[in-house]
Write an enzyme that holds these catalytic residues in place. Sequence first.
Site, short mmCIF file in Angstrom:
data_model
loop_
_atom_site.label_atom_id
_atom_site.label_comp_id
_atom_site.label_asym_id
_atom_site.label_seq_id
_atom_site.Cartn_x
_atom_site.Cartn_y
_atom_site.Cartn_z
NE ARG A 1 0.08 1.31 3.52
CZ ARG A 1 1.10 2.11 3.68
NH1 ARG A 1 2.29 1.86 3.68
NH2 ARG A 1 0.68 3.46 3.89
CD GLN B 1 -3.29 2.11 6.85
OE1 GLN B 1 -4.19 2.75 7.96
NE2 GLN B 1 -4.20 2.02 5.71
CG ASP C 1 -3.51 8.01 -1.01
OD1 ASP C 1 -3.26 8.50 0.06
OD2 ASP C 1 -3.07 7.02 -1.39
O1 MRU Z 1 -4.56 3.01 2.23
P1 MRU Z 1 -3.08 3.06 2.06
O2 MRU Z 1 -2.35 2.66 3.21
O3 MRU Z 1 -2.50 2.84 0.83
O4 MRU Z 1 -3.06 4.81 2.32
C1 MRU Z 1 -1.76 5.43 2.27
C2 MRU Z 1 -1.87 6.92 2.54
O5 MRU Z 1 -2.83 7.41 2.65
C3 MRU Z 1 -0.59 7.87 2.37
O6 MRU Z 1 -0.57 8.90 3.22
C4 MRU Z 1 -0.44 8.20 1.01
O7 MRU Z 1 -0.51 7.06 0.02
C5 MRU Z 1 0.86 8.57 0.68
S1 MRU Z 1 2.19 7.48 0.81
C6 MRU Z 1 3.82 8.38 0.42
#
Ligand code: MRU
Length: 341
Positions: A50, A192, A233
């Site tokens: 992720r 996370q 994202d």
């Molecule tokens: O659902 P995830 O764990 O993929 O979400 C990740 C995030 O929201 C991060 O903050 C984002 O991807 C930036 S990673 C450098």
Amino acid sequence: MTTVTTRVEPLRWGRGLEVLDQRQLPWRQAWIEVRDAAHAVHLIRALAVRGAPLLGITAAYALALEALRTRDLPRLRIAAGRLAAARPTAVNLARAVHQVMAAVEAARPQQRASAAVQAAITLHGLDAVACQRIGELGARLFRGEKVSILTHCNTGALATGGIGTALGVVRTLHAQGRLGRVFACEARPVLQGARLTVWECQQDDLPVTLLPDHAAATLLASGQVDGVVLGADRIAADGAVANKLGTYPLAVLAARHGVPLVSAAPLSTFDLACPDGRSIPIEQCDGEEVRRLGRHRVVDPSVPVFNPAFDVTPPELVSAIVCERGIVRPVTRDTVREAAG
Ligand code: MRU
């Protein structure tokens, strides 16, 4: 510029593609050998891999794996389509797949595989360089001798091809001897922050304090935080930032307490084709993530749950965006176009 390093490695490309199973962190470090593009889609959907830039890099290598198995363009196009659609919000994913596919389409049939592999390796390397630059530029935003940062979710080596974006800024401050402390929100429901960011900080001896998401107001009011630094994202053309659920409330709180809120993201996260925050597709997650606490059921399965994976922070609440090309400040349609256009 000195290179900032990390002991954390989320992915290996060599005789094949291996990814660190992030579902099992911090309890176990288990590596999964990715069989093909369909397997990569499954791992991406299951959150074994992720983080916006790492999603793109993983999908790029997965398409390269597929190109090593077949030269057949229609089959490769289908695999590319499935990879690009595996998760909807992080634009890095579809962008990386399209870049590798463009290299495949431009190559002669015998060279399709090597073109795909080379495109994936290049993309991976560029992200590592972008992280170094973002770390360096982001650290410059904070002048104090000791700087304490509040962050959310995981934006480190586990989410990118290098030292991370927001966590890259933290690592750079640490390498400069200027990091006071990094405060990590737990990022419910998938944790996370608690599971991944805290583990990463421990691997690299970064001073970290974990907090429940809803303690951020009290922490910010206490004056212990110099900046809120987060990843993204997708960044829309007007500067609206989609990031892990809980970012928007942090932005409101940061504004309330006069603390700068910085979004750290590579250019691959900008989407100028997306006019504003409302146009960003937001992934909706399974309600069971919220109805359960680990293996324990806390709420009856019949209870409806509102569980978006991401929220959107409006540009007026973002003090600056740091990308490898520079610092976008103030965050407006014009400055975003100038940086990413
Ligand atoms: O659902 P995830 O764990 O993929 O979400 C990740 C995030 O929201 C991060 O903050 C984002 O991807 C930036 S990673 C450098």
